[in-house]
Design a protein around this motif. Structure first.
Motif, PDB file in Angstrom:
ATOM      1  N   VAL A  73       0.836  -1.193   0.000  1.00  0.00           N
ATOM      2  CA  VAL A  73       0.000   0.000   0.000  1.00  0.00           C
ATOM      3  C   VAL A  73       0.872   1.244   0.000  1.00  0.00           C
ATOM      4  O   VAL A  73       1.975   1.242   0.552  1.00  0.00           O
ATOM      5  CB  VAL A  73      -0.978   0.025   1.209  1.00  0.00           C
ATOM      6  CG1 VAL A  73      -1.887  -1.191   1.189  1.00  0.00           C
ATOM      7  CG2 VAL A  73      -0.247   0.116   2.530  1.00  0.00           C
ATOM      8  N   ARG A  74       0.377   2.275  -0.640  1.00  0.00           N
ATOM      9  CA  ARG A  74       0.990   3.614  -0.566  1.00  0.00           C
ATOM     10  C   ARG A  74       0.105   4.417   0.369  1.00  0.00           C
ATOM     11  O   ARG A  74      -1.105   4.507   0.155  1.00  0.00           O
ATOM     12  CB  ARG A  74       1.025   4.295  -1.931  1.00  0.00           C
ATOM     13  CG  ARG A  74       1.988   3.707  -2.885  1.00  0.00           C
ATOM     14  CD  ARG A  74       2.016   4.545  -4.181  1.00  0.00           C
ATOM     15  NE  ARG A  74       2.768   3.879  -5.197  1.00  0.00           N
ATOM     16  CZ  ARG A  74       4.094   3.893  -5.293  1.00  0.00           C
ATOM     17  NH1 ARG A  74       4.800   4.575  -4.425  1.00  0.00           N
ATOM     18  NH2 ARG A  74       4.700   3.242  -6.247  1.00  0.00           N
ATOM     19  N   GLN A  75       0.733   4.993   1.384  1.00  0.00           N
ATOM     20  CA  GLN A  75      -0.041   5.729   2.383  1.00  0.00           C
ATOM     21  C   GLN A  75       0.773   6.928   2.864  1.00  0.00           C
ATOM     22  O   GLN A  75       1.967   6.811   3.135  1.00  0.00           O
ATOM     23  CB  GLN A  75      -0.374   4.798   3.561  1.00  0.00           C
ATOM     24  CG  GLN A  75      -1.306   5.391   4.567  1.00  0.00           C
ATOM     25  CD  GLN A  75      -1.784   4.354   5.577  1.00  0.00           C
ATOM     26  OE1 GLN A  75      -1.257   3.251   5.677  1.00  0.00           O
ATOM     27  NE2 GLN A  75      -2.790   4.715   6.334  1.00  0.00           N
ATOM     28  N   GLU A 110       4.684  10.115   1.668  1.00  0.00           N
ATOM     29  CA  GLU A 110       4.008   8.866   1.369  1.00  0.00           C
ATOM     30  C   GLU A 110       5.023   7.731   1.467  1.00  0.00           C
ATOM     31  O   GLU A 110       6.169   7.862   1.024  1.00  0.00           O
ATOM     32  CB  GLU A 110       3.442   8.934  -0.053  1.00  0.00           C
ATOM     33  CG  GLU A 110       2.586   7.770  -0.438  1.00  0.00           C
ATOM     34  CD  GLU A 110       2.000   7.949  -1.819  1.00  0.00           C
ATOM     35  OE1 GLU A 110       0.790   8.208  -1.899  1.00  0.00           O
ATOM     36  OE2 GLU A 110       2.761   7.853  -2.804  1.00  0.00           O
ATOM     37  N   GLU A 130      -7.462  -3.348   4.288  1.00  0.00           N
ATOM     38  CA  GLU A 130      -6.603  -2.545   3.418  1.00  0.00           C
ATOM     39  C   GLU A 130      -6.446  -3.114   2.018  1.00  0.00           C
ATOM     40  O   GLU A 130      -6.446  -2.368   1.047  1.00  0.00           O
ATOM     41  CB  GLU A 130      -5.239  -2.339   4.071  1.00  0.00           C
ATOM     42  CG  GLU A 130      -5.323  -1.491   5.322  1.00  0.00           C
ATOM     43  CD  GLU A 130      -3.980  -1.103   5.909  1.00  0.00           C
ATOM     44  OE1 GLU A 130      -2.932  -1.435   5.314  1.00  0.00           O
ATOM     45  OE2 GLU A 130      -3.980  -0.464   6.976  1.00  0.00           O
ATOM     46  N   GLN A 164     -12.254  -4.477  -0.182  1.00  0.00           N
ATOM     47  CA  GLN A 164     -11.577  -3.532   0.708  1.00  0.00           C
ATOM     48  C   GLN A 164     -12.600  -2.745   1.521  1.00  0.00           C
ATOM     49  O   GLN A 164     -13.649  -2.363   1.007  1.00  0.00           O
ATOM     50  CB  GLN A 164     -10.733  -2.586  -0.159  1.00  0.00           C
ATOM     51  CG  GLN A 164      -9.879  -1.613   0.613  1.00  0.00           C
ATOM     52  CD  GLN A 164      -9.183  -0.630  -0.325  1.00  0.00           C
ATOM     53  OE1 GLN A 164      -9.830   0.016  -1.140  1.00  0.00           O
ATOM     54  NE2 GLN A 164      -7.872  -0.533  -0.200  1.00  0.00           N
ATOM     55  N   SER A 204      -3.531   3.469  -1.380  1.00  0.00           N
ATOM     56  CA  SER A 204      -3.651   2.802  -2.677  1.00  0.00           C
ATOM     57  C   SER A 204      -2.967   1.445  -2.577  1.00  0.00           C
ATOM     58  O   SER A 204      -1.863   1.346  -2.050  1.00  0.00           O
ATOM     59  CB  SER A 204      -2.953   3.620  -3.767  1.00  0.00           C
ATOM     60  OG  SER A 204      -3.482   4.915  -3.830  1.00  0.00           O
ATOM     61  N   PHE A 230      -1.340  -1.892  -4.475  1.00  0.00           N
ATOM     62  CA  PHE A 230      -0.732  -2.327  -5.730  1.00  0.00           C
ATOM     63  C   PHE A 230       0.081  -3.585  -5.478  1.00  0.00           C
ATOM     64  O   PHE A 230       0.328  -3.946  -4.326  1.00  0.00           O
ATOM     65  CB  PHE A 230       0.122  -1.209  -6.349  1.00  0.00           C
ATOM     66  CG  PHE A 230       1.337  -0.847  -5.542  1.00  0.00           C
ATOM     67  CD1 PHE A 230       2.592  -1.322  -5.912  1.00  0.00           C
ATOM     68  CD2 PHE A 230       1.245  -0.039  -4.416  1.00  0.00           C
ATOM     69  CE1 PHE A 230       3.727  -0.988  -5.172  1.00  0.00           C
ATOM     70  CE2 PHE A 230       2.365   0.300  -3.678  1.00  0.00           C
ATOM     71  CZ  PHE A 230       3.609  -0.180  -4.060  1.00  0.00           C
TER      72      PHE A 230
END
Length: 181
Positions: A59-61, A69, A95, A133, A142, A144
């Motif tokens: 995840v990008r957070q 990020e 998530e 989710q 996000s 990926f």
């Protein structure tokens, strides 16, 4: 010989929603005293999920404390007395929108032992299936996938720097290379 420090007194400085901070007076093993600032945290759980193509879910957070990020494995904080394995499975669903049929305990890691009591329990998952989710209302991220080898390269290059994520990816790669996952 085991090293030690003995707590003589403790004063709470801050009580928040996520952490509690104390200033402790300790006796050192040589008999002298010193002070310790301690951040008390219930801990967390993280999970690295591997699909049938050899890709991991990341995840990008945005992380406010670092003003940037980060790339991370699905993870979250534990509630008081919450089972870490159940929390990791919950975070995988919330998530990444996944459940797994197979889980492996990657063992806990201690991210900041000098001043914080936090322990993060790490797991790996495979034999995945989607469940949808369902993020918390204040959570924005996000999801990926990356091939495991590429994710490890990002750890080694410094692109992935989150401690729990680095630890989980490297442990998973070692287990996979040894034919144990």
């Amino acid at each position: 010989m085991a090293h030690f420090e003995k707590k003589l007194e403790s004063k709470e400085i801050f009580q928040g929603r996520v952490i509690r901070v104390t200033l402790d007076k300790v006796e050192l093993e040589n008999g002298r005293t010193s002070s310790r600032e301690v951040v008390h945290h219930h801990g967390g759980a993280g999970i690295v999920a591997l699909n049938e193509k050899g890709e991991v879910y990341l995840v990008r957070q945005y992380r406010y404390a670092l003003d940037r990020e980060l790339i991370e494995i699905p993870a979250g904080k534990l509630e008081a007395d919450e089972d870490p394995f159940e929390a990791a499975k919950r975070e995988l669903g919330e998530e990444a929108g996944l459940q797994a049929d197979t889980y492996v305990d990657l063992s806990p890691m201690i991210p900041t032992c000098g001043y914080c009591s936090e322990i993060i329990y790490l797991y790996a998952a495979k034999d995945l299936h989607p469940v949808g989710q369902h993020l918390d209302e204040d959570e924005f991220l996000s999801v990926f996938t990356l091939p495991l080898e590429q994710a490890v390269e990002k750890v080694l290059s410094g692109e992935i720097v989150d401690g729990k994520t680095c630890t989980a990816l490297l442990k998973l790669k070692a287990l996979r290379d040894a034919g144990r996952f």
